[in-house]
Design a protein around this motif. Structure first.
Motif, short mmCIF file in Angstrom:
data_model
loop_
_atom_site.label_atom_id
_atom_site.label_comp_id
_atom_site.label_asym_id
_atom_site.label_seq_id
_atom_site.Cartn_x
_atom_site.Cartn_y
_atom_site.Cartn_z
N ALA A 129 20.60 51.60 56.35
CA ALA A 129 20.32 52.18 57.68
C ALA A 129 19.69 51.13 58.59
O ALA A 129 19.99 51.06 59.79
CB ALA A 129 19.42 53.40 57.54
N GLN A 130 18.81 50.30 58.04
CA GLN A 130 18.17 49.26 58.83
C GLN A 130 19.20 48.22 59.28
O GLN A 130 19.19 47.77 60.44
CB GLN A 130 17.05 48.62 58.02
N ALA A 131 20.08 47.84 58.37
CA ALA A 131 21.12 46.87 58.72
C ALA A 131 22.03 47.43 59.81
O ALA A 131 22.48 46.69 60.71
CB ALA A 131 21.92 46.51 57.48
N THR A 132 22.31 48.71 59.75
CA THR A 132 23.16 49.35 60.77
C THR A 132 22.50 49.25 62.14
O THR A 132 23.17 48.96 63.15
CB THR A 132 23.40 50.82 60.39
N ALA A 133 21.18 49.48 62.19
CA ALA A 133 20.47 49.42 63.48
C ALA A 133 20.46 48.00 64.04
O ALA A 133 20.67 47.79 65.25
CB ALA A 133 19.05 49.94 63.30
N VAL A 134 20.22 47.01 63.19
CA VAL A 134 20.19 45.62 63.67
C VAL A 134 21.58 45.18 64.10
O VAL A 134 21.76 44.53 65.14
CB VAL A 134 19.61 44.69 62.59
N ASN A 135 22.59 45.55 63.31
CA ASN A 135 23.96 45.20 63.67
C ASN A 135 24.35 45.80 65.02
O ASN A 135 24.98 45.13 65.86
CB ASN A 135 24.92 45.68 62.57
N ALA A 136 23.95 47.05 65.26
CA ALA A 136 24.27 47.70 66.53
C ALA A 136 23.59 46.98 67.70
O ALA A 136 24.19 46.82 68.77
CB ALA A 136 23.84 49.17 66.49
#
Length: 608
Positions: free
Chosen positions: A497-504
């Motif tokens: 979930a954290q990686a998804t936020a940073v990627n976005a």
């Protein structure tokens, strides 16, 4: 106590509760003449006598443990059976200082118990023991059964069988196949007198007087003597933990690449912190491998050097400031920007309302100047008290150090612990709405975890966006020696979930400015081949630059004999396409017993 791993941190449990999904058949007590150690150990991980009383089990005492809460002795039958799956050794838990000596021939009456180090919720395998013992000494001064040699020829290359789906993926009920799987081989020797010889150290001595060796000298070896972990499907099977039954003061202070020359001999135990462990009655002699700390090259005038460095809960009371400063100045060559992870507040672990870290950072900056480095400036955002995880009261956060003689920071007011940084456009270029600022601090992905810190820098007229990260730790994951195979990695759900936020967020920047120079770096707490990294890289927004190194050089951390990647610097397409970048994992900590952090810093040099 010589080791934390000797502590009995969970209640004794019978085999029936080792795995809620496992079915265990308990037999009636056999006649004393019929029950020997190999009968108790059986051909699976769970004793067929678990929960039952056995009488007059014979054997020779091979070692005693008189310290900690796991007091007792190891009993081995000098007359083995012909089945390679059945161990001839067992631990007898006395709970007090054992009254027997090595070489005593004894008989033991007691209850067979499956003890799960760390408790059943840990997922760990169990250790077969005889508890509540009555011990009768038959004779003294007997020869100890010759040790079983554990080496590259006797440990299989396959690590473990897959668990039984009908038993929740537990391997407990599966017949042992010691010629096929490394974990089955070790289990078939549980409690027995074993020996490794001339074993290379692959994890340095830790504060608990433990180290790891490999019995497979060429298994994924790198040039500095370690064993590299490169895939979930390619476990390093030769790894074995070493402890000692002797005084802590006599335990060798070893670095990676050193050797325990000669024989290291003792019973094979199983504990919460690493699984199968040779508890040495006789330790080999430490042979120095000559490992030295690395130094990266200095960046050129036109190169921007950025680094990430986890300084492990640094606070003003620590004694490591001078050594951290020397590392930054001399080994990292004073990078232009340094993302620091685990900077604690001004009173460290004191759990009050303090969140300011200015004293911690200033003390490090002053130490850097004293070491001959530049006087760095810095930016950060204080967290909300006790909301970012880590050591209670410490309020760890990321800090961006920068050399104002080389780069400038673009300040935009309004960034605080709860305000989310955004992306806007100005004259066709991306810009941050606040700088410094935190990415989506209210997102559930960051609950009890560090929020990413974004900042906008200018180097030689070019804007560079930096995102300093410290993702959720691996705490709570099942160990590699778990009874559940493959082990569950529950902690990665939050990291995904954290990686998804940073990627976005990176995609937001690139949607405004396709050629933006964006760097996301820090303690990602996951491997370069992990799902976390794949999500960060999603859509081509980022690429983990450590993958530019040969596979044998991809590591930033050393855990249980596996050298692995936790710290990463990920770069946007504009940086990667240019091809004019250099990456260095600077090995100054993870391989050494006198480390000041458990992480190695990473450096990227490129021309914006």
């Amino acid at each position: 106590m010589p080791s934390r791993s000797s502590a009995r941190l969970a209640a004794l449990t019978v085999a029936a509760v080792c795995s809620a999904a496992s079915t265990v058949v308990l037999t009636s007590p056999a006649h004393a003449d019929a029950v020997r150690v190999h009968d108790i150990q059986g051909t699976t991980r769970i004793s067929p006598f678990a929960g039952q009383k056995v009488t007059d089990v014979p054997g020779i005492v091979t070692a005693t443990r008189a310290y900690g809460s796991a007091k007792g002795f190891w009993l081995q039958d000098p007359t083995p059976d012909a089945d390679p799956a059945t161990s001839e050794g067992v631990f007898v838990f006395t709970s007090s200082t054992p009254k027997v000596a090595v070489g005593d021939a004894v008989t033991v009456t007691g209850t067979v118990t499956e003890y799960v180090p760390g408790g059943t919720s840990s997922g760990n395998q169990s250790l077969t023991e005889i508890t509540k013992p009555t011990v009768t000494t038959v004779s003294t001064g007997n020869a100890v059964p010759a040790p079983v040699v554990v080496d590259e020829d006797t440990v299989p290359d396959a690590y473990t069988p897959a668990g039984d789906p009908a038993a929740g993926n537990s391997v407990n009920g599966l017949p042992l196949a010691p010629s096929a799987y490394a974990l089955d081989r070790y289990e078939s020797l549980e409690g027995m007198n074993v020996q490794v010889a001339d074993a290379r150290v692959v994890t340095a001595t830790d504060p608990h007087s433990e180290l790891w060796v490999t019995v497979k000298p060429w298994e994924n070896r790198n040039r500095r003597g370690g064993t590299v972990y490169g895939s979930y499907d390619a476990q390093n099977t030769g790894r074995l933990q070493i402890q000692s039954l002797g005084p802590v003061a006599d335990f060798p202070k070893a670095n990676v690449g050193d050797t325990l020359a000669g024989p290291t001999t003792g019973p094979l135990d199983f504990n919460q912190y690493g699984g199968y462990t040779l508890v040495a009655r006789e330790l080999g002699t430490l042979k120095n491998g000559g490992l030295e700390r690395e130094t990266t090259r200095k960046q050129s005038r036109r190169e921007l050097a950025v680094a990430t460095y986890n300084v492990e809960n640094l606070d003003p009371s620590d004694s490591t400031f001078d050594r951290h400063a020397a590392a930054i100045v001399h080994h990292l060559q004073s990078p232009d920007i340094v993302s620091l992870e685990e900077i604690q507040d001004n009173n460290g672990a004191t759990n009050d309302t303090t969140v300011d870290a200015s004293q911690t950072v200033t003390k490090l900056i002053d130490a850097i100047v004293a070491a001959g480095g530049p006087r760095y400036d810095w930016r950060s955002v204080d967290p909300v008290d006790d909301q970012d995880g880590g050591e209670p009261g410490g309020n760890i956060r990321q800090v961006l150090l920068f050399n104002p003689e080389r780069v400038s920071f673009t300040d935009r007011a309004g960034g605080d612990s709860t305000t989310a940084v955004g992306v806007t456009e100005a004259h066709g270029k991306a810009r941050l709405t606040v700088s410094p600022g935190r990415i989506a601090p209210a997102d559930a992905a960051w609950k009890n975890s560090r929020k990413p810190l974004a900042g906008e820098f200018v180097f030689r007229g070019k804007t560079v966006f930096m995102i300093a990260n410290h993702f959720n730790s691996k705490g709570g994951d099942q160990g590699l020696t778990s009874q559940y195979q493959p082990p569950a990695r529950s902690s990665e759900t939050q990291r995904h979930a954290q990686a998804t936020a940073v990627n976005a967020f990176v995609k937001d920047l690139l949607s405004v400015q396709k050629n933006a120079d964006v760097i996301a770096l820090g303690d990602i707490n996951d491997f370069e081949f992990s799902g976390t990294t794949k999500i960060l890289e999603g859509g081509g927004a980022l690429w983990s630059a450590i993958k530019s190194l040969p596979k044998s050089e991809r590591y930033t951390y050393d855990y249980q004999g596996n050298q692995q990647v936790l710290d990463q610097i990920l770069i946007s397409p504009a940086i990667r396409r240019g091809g004019d970048f250099a990456y260095d994992s600077v090995h100054i900590n993870a391989e050494f017993h006198d480390q000041i952090s458990d992480h190695d810093p990473q450096v990227l040099r490129f021309r914006p």
